[in-house]
Design an enzyme around this catalytic site. Structure first.
Site, PDB file in Angstrom:
ATOM      1  CG  LEU A   3      30.175  22.050 -29.305  1.00  0.00           C
ATOM      2  CD1 LEU A   3      28.899  21.933 -28.477  1.00  0.00           C
ATOM      3  CD2 LEU A   3      30.701  23.487 -29.258  1.00  0.00           C
TER       4      LEU A   3
ATOM      5  CB  SER B  74      42.838   2.059 -28.928  1.00  0.00           C
ATOM      6  OG  SER B  74      43.499   3.279 -29.151  1.00  0.00           O
TER       7      SER B  74
ATOM      8  CE  LYS C  39      47.645  14.803 -24.657  1.00  0.00           C
ATOM      9  NZ  LYS C  39      48.357  14.029 -25.700  1.00  0.00           N
TER      10      LYS C  39
ATOM     11  CE1 TYR D  88      44.136  14.179 -23.363  1.00  0.00           C
ATOM     12  CE2 TYR D  88      43.182  16.165 -22.395  1.00  0.00           C
ATOM     13  CZ  TYR D  88      43.798  15.522 -23.450  1.00  0.00           C
ATOM     14  OH  TYR D  88      44.101  16.232 -24.592  1.00  0.00           O
TER      15      TYR D  88
ATOM     16  CB  SER E 113      45.971  19.616 -24.611  1.00  0.00           C
ATOM     17  OG  SER E 113      44.745  20.222 -24.263  1.00  0.00           O
TER      18      SER E 113
ATOM     19  CG  PHE F 251      43.971  26.696 -28.244  1.00  0.00           C
ATOM     20  CD1 PHE F 251      45.365  26.580 -28.338  1.00  0.00           C
ATOM     21  CD2 PHE F 251      43.459  27.465 -27.229  1.00  0.00           C
ATOM     22  CE1 PHE F 251      46.225  27.232 -27.446  1.00  0.00           C
ATOM     23  CE2 PHE F 251      44.304  28.131 -26.328  1.00  0.00           C
ATOM     24  CZ  PHE F 251      45.674  28.011 -26.447  1.00  0.00           C
TER      25      PHE F 251
ATOM     26  N   GLY G  35      34.357  20.693 -14.429  1.00  0.00           N
ATOM     27  CA  GLY G  35      35.722  20.679 -14.996  1.00  0.00           C
ATOM     28  C   GLY G  35      35.888  21.573 -16.210  1.00  0.00           C
TER      29      GLY G  35
ATOM     30  CG  ASN H 100      33.323  12.287 -24.081  1.00  0.00           C
ATOM     31  OD1 ASN H 100      32.422  12.082 -23.287  1.00  0.00           O
ATOM     32  ND2 ASN H 100      34.246  11.384 -24.375  1.00  0.00           N
TER      33      ASN H 100
ATOM     34  CB  ILE I  53      44.995  15.320 -34.965  1.00  0.00           C
ATOM     35  CG1 ILE I  53      43.820  15.896 -34.168  1.00  0.00           C
ATOM     36  CG2 ILE I  53      45.947  16.443 -35.375  1.00  0.00           C
ATOM     37  CD1 ILE I  53      44.194  16.464 -32.805  1.00  0.00           C
TER      38      ILE I  53
END
Ligand code: UD1
Length: 337
Positions: free
Chosen positions: A201, A35, A154, A150, A125, A179, A296, A199, A13
């Site tokens: 989609l 990283s 946030k 994580y 998020s 989103f 989750g 991880n 982003i």
């Protein structure tokens, strides 16, 4: 020209936001510790914009190195992307996540105070909402207990910033609740570069289509949704990048010291609809199978975008097909290299 410190500016982003900042006449200064990115992204940014940006390879946890950046450059605003973001990894290495995501934030806020930087945009998020009772979810909905370290970073990050804004009335900040950002720049020079097995989609879809992965597992086909798969608000990364510029323009004039905005399209699409869109724009039949739910995962979420549309004057312009088209073009460009 205003200097904007973009932490994580070589990431997915961040890199797209550097381009949009440049397009709107800002001078982005990039800090990234590589990283989850590479220096090649810097060359790509130069190819897109024709400009070579100031780039510092630094870890934000290292206070003295970061202080030097503030000493050497007049910083007019900060967009803070740099963070670890793998939900599963955060469960295994919580301290790493608290350290990476919160120490860096504290350092930046301390330095903002020391060097009189008064504008700050934070990457938050939609994970802060958990599974909302009703949809679409707006900014006034309660934050639910985080499902992962994580997600907790946030939530805590937002709270730290809000408290700091309250104590320092000169300081103004916005948290943007993203989103599901997907897609890539239209030039296919920058995009998402997942390390190892993805991880998320869409990188998994494009890697399966490219033959890197044998099959896509669709996690859960028995959710309470029209086709049984989870629903998400996918947003094109270029639209998301533009939202940061809109936030930066607004934050200076903002009547409050602190505010939060959803950044989504307002449309919910299921995982199967995302796959169908990909198949349509690529002409490829994807090898996928519906398997067990992923622990989750939230069943369905999409944004109420009234606030961001009205107050920031920003609206997503690209649809799901555009997102898939650009993601596929990006994946194909990676194969050529
Ligand atoms: C997650 C995080 C979000 C974070 C984002 C980026 C949560 C609840 N969400 O979003 O905060 O910002 O990652 O790292 O913590 N899916 C498959 N097969 C796959 C991969 C995903 O079916 O191989 C499904 C998932 O079950 C989900 C949807 O696709 O229903 C989207 O998953 P993903 O791209 O991982 O994003 P989120 O989990 O929504």
């Amino acid at each position: 020209m205003k200097n904007i410190l973009v932490t994580g500016g070589l990431g997915f982003i961040g890199s797209h936001t550097v381009v949009e900042l440049f397009n709107q006449g800002y001078n982005p200064i990039i800090v990234d510790n590589l990283s989850n990115s590479t220096e090649e992204v810097l060359d790509r940014l130069e190819q897109i914009t024709g400009v070579s940006f100031l780039y510092l390879k630094e870890n934000l946890a290292n206070y003295e190195s970061i202080k030097k950046i503030f000493r050497d450059n007049k910083i007019d605003g900060i967009i803070h992307f740099a963070a670890s973001k793998a939900v599963g990894e955060s469960v295994e290495k919580p301290l790493l996540y608290y350290e990476n995501n919160l120490v860096s934030l504290l350092n930046l806020l301390n330095l903002s105070g020391e060097f009189n930087v008064s504008n700050f945009i934070f990457s938050s998020s939609c994970t802060v909402y958990g599974q909302p009772d009703k949809l679409p979810v707006d900014e006034s909905f309660p934050k639910l207990p985080a499902e992962s370290p994580y997600g907790n970073t946030k939530q805590i990050g937002e709270e730290i910033i809000e408290d700091y804004c309250y104590s320092n009335r000169e300081f103004k900040a916005i948290s943007l609740r993203y989103f599901n950002p997907i897609g890539a720049h239209e030039t296919a020079l920058i995009g998402e570069l997942p390390l190892g097995v993805p991880n998320n989609l869409v990188p998994f879809i494009t890697q399966t289509a490219a033959g890197i992965r044998e099959k896509l597992n669709v996690f859960g086909g028995d959710y309470d949704t029209p086709d049984g798969t989870c629903i998400r608000d996918f947003i094109h990364v270029v639209d998301l990048a533009k939202a940061h510029v809109a936030a930066l323009e607004y934050v200076e004039e903002m009547p409050e010291n602190y505010d939060v905005f959803n950044v989504g399209t307002g449309n919910g699409y299921s995982v199967l609809e995302a796959i169908k869109s990909f198949e349509k724009v690529s002409g490829i039949n994807l090898n996928y199978e519906i398997v067990d739910r992923r622990p989750g995962d939230i069943e369905k979420i999409y944004a109420d975008t009234k606030k961001v549309n009205g107050v920031l004057g920003w609206k997503a312009e690209r649809d799901l097909d555009d997102m898939m088209k650009s993601a596929w073009k990006w994946q194909k460009s990676l194969q050529k290299n």
